[in-house]
Design an enzyme around this catalytic site. Structure first.
Site, PDB file in Angstrom:
ATOM      1  CB  THR A  88     -21.986  53.570  34.560  1.00 17.26           C
ATOM      2  OG1 THR A  88     -22.237  53.825  35.571  1.00 17.26           O
ATOM      3  CG2 THR A  88     -22.683  52.041  34.293  1.00 17.26           C
ATOM      4  NE  ARG A  95     -13.596  56.965  25.348  1.00 20.14           N
ATOM      5  CZ  ARG A  95     -14.444  55.922  25.635  1.00 20.14           C
ATOM      6  NH1 ARG A  95     -14.875  56.103  26.915  1.00 20.14           N
ATOM      7  NH2 ARG A  95     -14.991  55.409  25.120  1.00 20.14           N
ATOM      8  N   GLY A  97     -10.900  60.136  32.557  1.00 22.92           N
ATOM      9  CA  GLY A  97     -10.131  59.450  33.604  1.00 22.92           C
ATOM     10  C   GLY A  97     -11.102  58.987  34.675  1.00 22.92           C
ATOM     11  CG  LEU A  98     -14.544  60.723  35.710  1.00 23.88           C
ATOM     12  CD1 LEU A  98     -16.121  60.994  35.987  1.00 23.88           C
ATOM     13  CD2 LEU A  98     -14.044  61.172  37.117  1.00 23.88           C
ATOM     14  CG  LEU A  99     -12.664  52.598  33.971  1.00 20.36           C
ATOM     15  CD1 LEU A  99     -13.324  51.854  35.097  1.00 20.36           C
ATOM     16  CD2 LEU A  99     -12.985  52.023  32.692  1.00 20.36           C
ATOM     17  CE1 TYR A 128     -13.421  47.617  33.165  1.00 20.77           C
ATOM     18  CE2 TYR A 128     -14.350  46.373  31.546  1.00 20.77           C
ATOM     19  CZ  TYR A 128     -14.355  47.301  32.440  1.00 20.77           C
ATOM     20  OH  TYR A 128     -15.832  47.851  32.838  1.00 20.77           O
ATOM     21  CG  PHE A 418     -19.696  38.889  38.363  1.00 26.02           C
ATOM     22  CD1 PHE A 418     -18.695  39.909  38.405  1.00 26.02           C
ATOM     23  CD2 PHE A 418     -19.201  37.648  37.600  1.00 26.02           C
ATOM     24  CE1 PHE A 418     -17.312  39.673  38.247  1.00 26.02           C
ATOM     25  CE2 PHE A 418     -18.026  37.390  37.299  1.00 26.02           C
ATOM     26  CZ  PHE A 418     -17.006  38.418  37.648  1.00 26.02           C
TER      27      PHE A 418
HETATM   28  C1  LIG Z   1     -16.360  52.281  29.430  1.00 22.88           C
HETATM   29  C2  LIG Z   1     -16.606  53.393  30.544  1.00 22.88           C
HETATM   30  C3  LIG Z   1     -16.881  52.968  32.015  1.00 22.88           C
HETATM   31  C4  LIG Z   1     -15.065  54.138  30.385  1.00 22.88           C
HETATM   32  O1  LIG Z   1     -15.114  55.340  31.129  1.00 22.88           O
HETATM   33  P1  LIG Z   1     -14.104  56.586  31.151  1.00 22.88           P
HETATM   34  O2  LIG Z   1     -14.237  57.125  32.457  1.00 22.88           O
HETATM   35  O3  LIG Z   1     -14.744  57.200  29.941  1.00 22.88           O
HETATM   36  O4  LIG Z   1     -12.674  55.837  31.000  1.00 22.88           O
HETATM   37  P2  LIG Z   1     -11.374  56.765  31.157  1.00 22.88           P
HETATM   38  O5  LIG Z   1     -11.530  58.195  31.032  1.00 22.88           O
HETATM   39  O6  LIG Z   1     -10.885  56.405  32.619  1.00 22.88           O
HETATM   40  O7  LIG Z   1     -10.593  55.672  30.313  1.00 22.88           O
HETATM   41  C5  LIG Z   1      -9.191  55.286  30.409  1.00 22.88           C
HETATM   42  C6  LIG Z   1      -8.824  54.732  29.148  1.00 22.88           C
HETATM   43  O8  LIG Z   1      -9.427  54.031  28.406  1.00 22.88           O
HETATM   44  C7  LIG Z   1      -9.978  54.186  27.160  1.00 22.88           C
HETATM   45  N1  LIG Z   1     -11.344  53.827  27.074  1.00 22.88           N
HETATM   46  C8  LIG Z   1     -12.085  53.841  28.047  1.00 22.88           C
HETATM   47  N2  LIG Z   1     -13.432  53.193  27.583  1.00 22.88           N
HETATM   48  C9  LIG Z   1     -12.992  52.901  26.186  1.00 22.88           C
HETATM   49  C10 LIG Z   1     -13.832  51.966  25.548  1.00 22.88           C
HETATM   50  N3  LIG Z   1     -15.281  51.710  25.469  1.00 22.88           N
HETATM   51  N4  LIG Z   1     -13.115  51.730  24.238  1.00 22.88           N
HETATM   52  C11 LIG Z   1     -11.656  51.887  23.991  1.00 22.88           C
HETATM   53  N5  LIG Z   1     -11.104  52.568  24.904  1.00 22.88           N
HETATM   54  C12 LIG Z   1     -11.556  53.004  25.906  1.00 22.88           C
HETATM   55  C13 LIG Z   1      -9.959  55.614  27.483  1.00 22.88           C
HETATM   56  O9  LIG Z   1      -9.656  56.413  26.086  1.00 22.88           O
HETATM   57  C14 LIG Z   1      -8.783  55.771  28.246  1.00 22.88           C
HETATM   58  O10 LIG Z   1      -7.438  55.641  27.366  1.00 22.88           O
HETATM   59  P3  LIG Z   1      -6.150  56.655  27.296  1.00 22.88           P
HETATM   60  O11 LIG Z   1      -5.813  56.524  28.880  1.00 22.88           O
HETATM   61  O12 LIG Z   1      -5.254  55.843  26.432  1.00 22.88           O
HETATM   62  O13 LIG Z   1      -6.658  57.781  27.138  1.00 22.88           O
HETATM   63  C15 LIG Z   1     -17.837  54.473  29.871  1.00 22.88           C
HETATM   64  O14 LIG Z   1     -17.320  54.698  28.770  1.00 22.88           O
HETATM   65  C16 LIG Z   1     -18.935  53.686  30.157  1.00 22.88           C
HETATM   66  O15 LIG Z   1     -19.689  54.126  31.123  1.00 22.88           O
HETATM   67  N6  LIG Z   1     -19.268  52.965  29.181  1.00 22.88           N
HETATM   68  C17 LIG Z   1     -20.781  52.487  29.104  1.00 22.88           C
HETATM   69  C18 LIG Z   1     -21.063  51.512  30.028  1.00 22.88           C
HETATM   70  C19 LIG Z   1     -20.241  50.372  30.097  1.00 22.88           C
HETATM   71  O16 LIG Z   1     -19.738  49.785  28.875  1.00 22.88           O
HETATM   72  N7  LIG Z   1     -19.191  49.857  31.116  1.00 22.88           N
HETATM   73  C20 LIG Z   1     -18.463  48.882  31.356  1.00 22.88           C
HETATM   74  C21 LIG Z   1     -19.173  47.515  31.785  1.00 22.88           C
HETATM   75  S1  LIG Z   1     -18.159  46.291  31.824  1.00 22.88           S
END
Ligand SMILES: CC(C)(COP(=O)(O)OP(=O)(O)OC[C@H]1O[C@@H](n2cnc3c(N)ncnc32)[C@H](O)[C@@H]1OP(=O)(O)O)[C@@H](O)C(=O)NCCC(=O)NCCS
Length: 418
Positions: A88, A95, A97-99, A128, A418
């Site tokens: 999360t 957006r 870059g933390l993930l 992913y 999981f």
């Molecule tokens: C999904 C989530 C973890 C992404 O985290 P984030 O820190 O915003 O991701 P990043 O900034 O590292 O993004 C990396 C890339 O993925 C893209 N991306 C991230 N989440 C995305 C999404 N839900 N849909 C489409 N693209 C996504 C970003 O735009 C970025 O693309 P780029 O490098 O081309 O600019 C966050 O939005 C979140 O917590 N969502 C709700 C919980 C969730 O769904 N968790 C996943 C459980 S499996």
């Protein structure tokens, strides 16, 4: 707004766990505050070094956790998997870059440790693929309209000499683990379960504020062997006309023989008051619809991608599985993450064994590491991926040949989330 450099991404310490758990709840849109007993229960999953957090001014704003898992490859061998979960990022920090930072740290550590693959269940499809994960198994859920199924409502138990008994939570914890091990060692795409999994599923450990104790039924063969088990719940629906119209929902159903599978579905459809059975997440080629005299009584409710796999070691992944035919193939694997790209020769022999070595020979097929994962578990067709432009044939006919080697007669399936 803090800059990217101000945000620290690192393993969380045990004393930061409650803050990390709060961030996790927020990311998953759950009530932010957990009861102390739930925090303590979740702490059992804390693995030093593998629960990551991002910290902004000392406050946790992103979570990520991985744990050791075994994944069954085609042919039944287990490979070491880095299972990714609890991902999360706070809505205030998305957006940035933390993930990407947490994923890069975790995958590098998994590669270093010698894990063959990483695995996860994706909340949303687009997240992913960029990290080299491909959707390698899918799942189907059916809803059975029992009165339309053609089943005889007077059924009184298995016709094969087997029997079905209800068991309590303790019985599940006693019989379930060995049964699941039997299933998962034979089922490509299935993953290992630890002891905690069984305590959570039976309510011995409270992970969520609400837990409803399911019913558990066990199937034993005529010889007395435990071959299947089902966990299910039922709602309370009497409709406007005061008629029982209950829906039974399968939480999980494990069967290691077709006889057990047949008996447990038959049992669920025979429970008085139950007019609908929701199957839970099954293999896409589950026997279920065809166990009913009228298979159309089982309507597909969900059809979705399920386990995503990221290959970290191409040689070990390709050598761990068996092959459907003899033959050889040179694969050019692109990996934007820089972890497992390269050119590899796969040599499959008539006994099903595979040998894989890096090579400089000309490639037959070029593909991304995410698509290799999809082909690796045997579910997808290289010819189909070539038509989609995701696999490139460097030699005419190579995609068809890849299918002859890699595709399997039954589909991979991961029963777990999981
Ligand atoms: C999904 C989530 C973890 C992404 O985290 P984030 O820190 O915003 O991701 P990043 O900034 O590292 O993004 C990396 C890339 O993925 C893209 N991306 C991230 N989440 C995305 C999404 N839900 N849909 C489409 N693209 C996504 C970003 O735009 C970025 O693309 P780029 O490098 O081309 O600019 C966050 O939005 C979140 O917590 N969502 C709700 C919980 C969730 O769904 N968790 C996943 C459980 S499996």
């Amino acid at each position: 707004m803090s800059s990217r450099a101000d945000i620290d991404v690192r393993p969380v310490t045990e004393s930061e766990f409650a803050d990390w758990n709060r961030a996790l709840n927020i990311g998953f849109l759950r009530e932010p505050t957990s009861d102390d007993d739930i925090i303590e229960a979740r702490r059992a999953q804390f693995t030093p070094g593998r629960s990551l957090g991002a910290f902004d001014g000392g406050r946790c704003v992103a979570t990520f956790r991985s744990f050791a898992q075994e994944l069954t490859a085609v042919g039944g061998a287990s490979v070491a998997a880095d299972a990714v979960t609890n991902v999360t990022v706070a809505p205030t920090h998305r957006r940035r870059g933390l993930l990407s930072r947490m994923m890069a740290q975790d995958l590098a550590a998994a590669k270093e440790r010698g894990d063959v693959v990483a695995t996860l269940i994706a909340a949303e499809y687009p997240i992913y693929g960029r990290y080299g994960f491909g959707p390698a198994t899918s799942t189907t859920e059916w809803t059975i309209d029992v009165p339309r199924s053609g089943l005889d409502p007077r059924w009184a138990g298995p016709e094969d000499g087997g029997r079905i008994d209800l068991v309590d939570a303790e019985g599940v914890r006693k019989l379930g683990p060995e049964l699941h091990e039997r299933l998962r060692r034979a089922q490509p795409g299935a993953v290992s379960r630890d002891e905690l999994w069984w305590r959570i599923t039976t309510g011995a450990v409270r992970f969520h504020p609400t837990f409803h104790e399911p019913f558990h039924a066990v199937y034993r063969s005529a010889g007395g062997e435990v071959e299947g088990m089902v966990a299910y719940t039922a709602d309370d629906n009497w409709g406007d006309a005061k008629q029982p119209l209950n829906t039974a929902r399968v939480k999980w159903l494990t069967a290691v023989t077709p006889a057990a599978e047949r008996a447990l579905w038959r049992y669920l459809c025979s429970v008085d008051w139950v007019v609908k059975v929701r199957s839970g997440w099954r293999a896409p080629d589950d026997l279920l619809p065809h166990l009913l005299p009228d298979p159309r009584a089982a309507a597909v409710t969900t059809q979705a991608d399920w386990l995503w796999v990221r290959i970290l070691d191409v040689v070990r992944a390709l050598e761990a599985r068996t092959y459907e035919a003899a033959g050889s193939l040179v694969l050019e694997v692109a990996d934007g993450g820089g972890l497992s790209g390269g050119r590899y020769r796969l040599e499959a022999s008539a006994d099903g064994a595979g040998r894989c070595v890096p090579t400089t020979e000309g490639a037959d097929l070029a593909l991304d590491v995410a698509d290799l994962a999809v082909l690796w578990l045997g579910d997808e067709s290289a010819v189909r991926l070539a038509a989609l432009g995701r696999v490139r044939e460097e030699r005419a006919g190579a995609a068809r040949q890849a299918d002859a080697l890699l595709r399997t007669s039954r589909r991979p399936w991961c029963p777990d989330i999981f």
